[in-house]
Design an enzyme around this catalytic site. Structure first.
Site, PDB file in Angstrom:
ATOM      1  N   GLU A  39      15.395 -22.247  66.088  1.00  0.00           N
ATOM      2  CA  GLU A  39      15.861 -21.429  67.228  1.00  0.00           C
ATOM      3  C   GLU A  39      15.170 -20.073  67.306  1.00  0.00           C
ATOM      4  O   GLU A  39      15.278 -19.371  68.316  1.00  0.00           O
ATOM      5  CB  GLU A  39      17.377 -21.166  67.150  1.00  0.00           C
ATOM      6  CG  GLU A  39      18.259 -22.375  66.971  1.00  0.00           C
ATOM      7  CD  GLU A  39      18.305 -22.836  65.529  1.00  0.00           C
ATOM      8  OE1 GLU A  39      18.759 -22.062  64.667  1.00  0.00           O
ATOM      9  OE2 GLU A  39      17.853 -23.973  65.252  1.00  0.00           O
ATOM     10  N   LYS A  94      15.074  -2.459  43.120  1.00  0.00           N
ATOM     11  CA  LYS A  94      16.095  -1.949  42.202  1.00  0.00           C
ATOM     12  C   LYS A  94      17.246  -2.937  42.229  1.00  0.00           C
ATOM     13  O   LYS A  94      17.806  -3.216  43.301  1.00  0.00           O
ATOM     14  CB  LYS A  94      16.566  -0.557  42.630  1.00  0.00           C
ATOM     15  CG  LYS A  94      17.580   0.033  41.664  1.00  0.00           C
ATOM     16  CD  LYS A  94      17.866   1.495  41.945  1.00  0.00           C
ATOM     17  CE  LYS A  94      18.843   2.022  40.892  1.00  0.00           C
ATOM     18  NZ  LYS A  94      19.053   3.471  40.981  1.00  0.00           N
ATOM     19  N   TYR A 121      25.081  14.085  36.723  1.00  0.00           N
ATOM     20  CA  TYR A 121      23.896  14.914  36.550  1.00  0.00           C
ATOM     21  C   TYR A 121      23.349  15.248  37.922  1.00  0.00           C
ATOM     22  O   TYR A 121      23.761  14.669  38.928  1.00  0.00           O
ATOM     23  CB  TYR A 121      22.832  14.182  35.717  1.00  0.00           C
ATOM     24  CG  TYR A 121      22.279  12.975  36.430  1.00  0.00           C
ATOM     25  CD1 TYR A 121      22.942  11.760  36.383  1.00  0.00           C
ATOM     26  CD2 TYR A 121      21.113  13.052  37.175  1.00  0.00           C
ATOM     27  CE1 TYR A 121      22.457  10.655  37.069  1.00  0.00           C
ATOM     28  CE2 TYR A 121      20.615  11.959  37.852  1.00  0.00           C
ATOM     29  CZ  TYR A 121      21.291  10.756  37.798  1.00  0.00           C
ATOM     30  OH  TYR A 121      20.821   9.678  38.479  1.00  0.00           O
ATOM     31  N   THR A 133      14.801   6.502  41.717  1.00  0.00           N
ATOM     32  CA  THR A 133      14.731   5.030  41.729  1.00  0.00           C
ATOM     33  C   THR A 133      15.459   4.415  42.928  1.00  0.00           C
ATOM     34  O   THR A 133      15.173   3.291  43.310  1.00  0.00           O
ATOM     35  CB  THR A 133      15.335   4.432  40.441  1.00  0.00           C
ATOM     36  OG1 THR A 133      16.716   4.797  40.362  1.00  0.00           O
ATOM     37  CG2 THR A 133      14.579   4.884  39.206  1.00  0.00           C
ATOM     38  N   ASP A 134      16.406   5.171  43.526  1.00  0.00           N
ATOM     39  CA  ASP A 134      17.243   4.547  44.574  1.00  0.00           C
ATOM     40  C   ASP A 134      16.424   4.041  45.755  1.00  0.00           C
ATOM     41  O   ASP A 134      16.737   2.997  46.330  1.00  0.00           O
ATOM     42  CB  ASP A 134      18.292   5.549  45.077  1.00  0.00           C
ATOM     43  CG  ASP A 134      19.401   5.785  44.059  1.00  0.00           C
ATOM     44  OD1 ASP A 134      19.441   5.046  43.043  1.00  0.00           O
ATOM     45  OD2 ASP A 134      20.225   6.694  44.268  1.00  0.00           O
ATOM     46  N   THR A 174      16.029  11.086  39.323  1.00  0.00           N
ATOM     47  CA  THR A 174      16.644  11.179  38.000  1.00  0.00           C
ATOM     48  C   THR A 174      15.619  11.508  36.926  1.00  0.00           C
ATOM     49  O   THR A 174      15.936  12.161  35.935  1.00  0.00           O
ATOM     50  CB  THR A 174      17.361   9.852  37.685  1.00  0.00           C
ATOM     51  OG1 THR A 174      18.411   9.691  38.623  1.00  0.00           O
ATOM     52  CG2 THR A 174      17.949   9.835  36.288  1.00  0.00           C
TER      53      THR A 174
HETATM   54  C1  SIN Z   1      17.499   7.720  40.270  1.00  0.00           C
HETATM   55  O1  SIN Z   1      16.457   8.343  40.334  1.00  0.00           O
HETATM   56  O2  SIN Z   1      17.649   6.822  39.406  1.00  0.00           O
HETATM   57  C2  SIN Z   1      18.667   7.933  41.177  1.00  0.00           C
HETATM   58  C3  SIN Z   1      18.594   9.131  42.037  1.00  0.00           C
HETATM   59  C4  SIN Z   1      17.460   9.107  42.989  1.00  0.00           C
HETATM   60  O3  SIN Z   1      17.043   8.030  43.444  1.00  0.00           O
HETATM   61  O4  SIN Z   1      16.980  10.189  43.334  1.00  0.00           O
END
Ligand code: SIN
Length: 331
Positions: free
Chosen positions: A289, A170, A31, A97-98, A18
């Site tokens: 366990e 995240k 987007y 960010t993903d 992003t």
């Molecule tokens: C982001 O960058 O916030 C979302 C999309 C991505 O991780 O490429």
């Protein structure tokens, strides 16, 4: 590292996300990530008067859901070269960010900590009202240009926080406030375009790389648990080609009994099975366990980071449960 009179020389590696995204209309929600090239980005940034010399290199321009072994390897190789190059003082990586936490953690495990390496992203595309990308980037440049950032492994800058790769998560899908948090340790520093405050000393006494970068990434799927999860779900993941399995368990890494039994059989036959939690801030400790079951507890790592560490360990020939457990105890 440059002295006070010399600007830090930073290599900026673009991978998309992003932060490089464009909506085409400031009021649109939709987007496309990964549209702006790193050279264009650095040109836009040039007028901000940052106290650093920046050189760009495009590694990829993708949404981070598509970032996996090929991009990881290209990043690792470019940063290793930069570590060995006296003309580079630090590295900034722009990334979606993903999955930023996965890439950052993998690089943290497999790179030396001798120079700053900082990952940065954005929650809003570059042309959105209130886009956070350029501010986050300026913050990241400030961190990467600070000699105090070395000895801390890979760092993640989001908002005005600096997080260690092992802790960064995240935690929100939208909005710029607190989109990332550190767990179990919070921020290691706060940063703005004008100031940087560290909260403690660097923690990597031995700054050499802890693990070799995998020549091949072994197959390690994640099994997401739900109440009443049926065995067929697990059976579909348990092919003969997998080397390990991470459970995103309920609560403290728990599973319905029939599924647990199935995994005990496979773990006792040599499959590396890690119990993590699907709970956001889930600590999973060993239970009695686990010894007999040959299970490993993920401790503070969430399932996606547990998968990264398990793949690295298996690729480095560390397949015994006690060796895996000790790596999870202090990642
Ligand atoms: C982001 O960058 O916030 C979302 C999309 C991505 O991780 O490429």
């Amino acid at each position: 590292m440059s002295n006070a009179k010399t600007l830090p020389r930073l290599l900026v590696l673009g991978t998309g996300g992003t932060i490089a995204g464009i909506a085409g209309d400031a009021l649109r929600h939709e987007y496309r990530p990964g549209q702006i090239g790193i050279d264009e980005w650095l040109e836009d940034a040039a007028h901000l008067g940052m106290q650093a010399e920046l050189t760009g290199k495009q590694i990829a321009n993708l949404g981070s859901e598509d970032i996996g072994p090929d991009v990881w390897r290209a990043l690792h190789s470019a940063i290793s070269d930069a570590m060995a190059d006296d003309a580079v003082d630090g590295v900034v990586i722009t990334h979606g960010t993903d999955t930023a936490e996965e890439t950052a953690f993998l690089l943290d495990l497999t790179l030396p900590a001798t120079k700053p390496v900082v990952m940065v992203g954005a929650m809003r595309p570059a042309d959105a009202v209130g886009s956070d990308g350029m501010r986050n980037f300026v913050n990241a440049v400030r961190v990467a240009g600070d000699p105090e950032a070395s000895g801390r492994g890979v760092l993640v800058v989001m908002g005005d926080r600096v997080l260690a790769a092992r802790d960064a998560r995240k935690v929100r899908t939208r909005g710029t406030d607190d989109a990332f948090r550190g767990f179990p340790r919070g921020s290691v520093a706060v940063v703005t375009p004008a100031a940087l405050d560290w909260f403690g000393k660097p923690w990597r006494d031995n700054t050499s790389a802890r693990y070799a970068f995998p020549a091949e990434f072994p197959r390690v799927p994640v099994l997401y648990a739900t109440g009443g999860l049926e065995t067929w779900t697990a059976e579909r993941l348990l092919g003969d080609d997998i080397r390990g399995l991470v459970v995103a368990g309920v609560g403290e890494g728990n599973l319905p009994d029939p599924v647990r039994q199935l995994l005990v059989e496979r773990a006792q036959a040599g499959l590396a099975v890690v119990r993590a939690s699907r709970v956001d801030e889930g600590l999973v400790d060993r239970e009695p366990e686990d010894d007999a079951n040959r299970f490993i507890a993920a401790r503070a790592l969430n399932p996606q980071k547990a998968r990264i560490l398990l793949m690295v360990l298996l690729a480095n020939g560390k397949g015994a449960p006690d060796a895996i457990q000790s790596a999870f105890d202090s990642p």
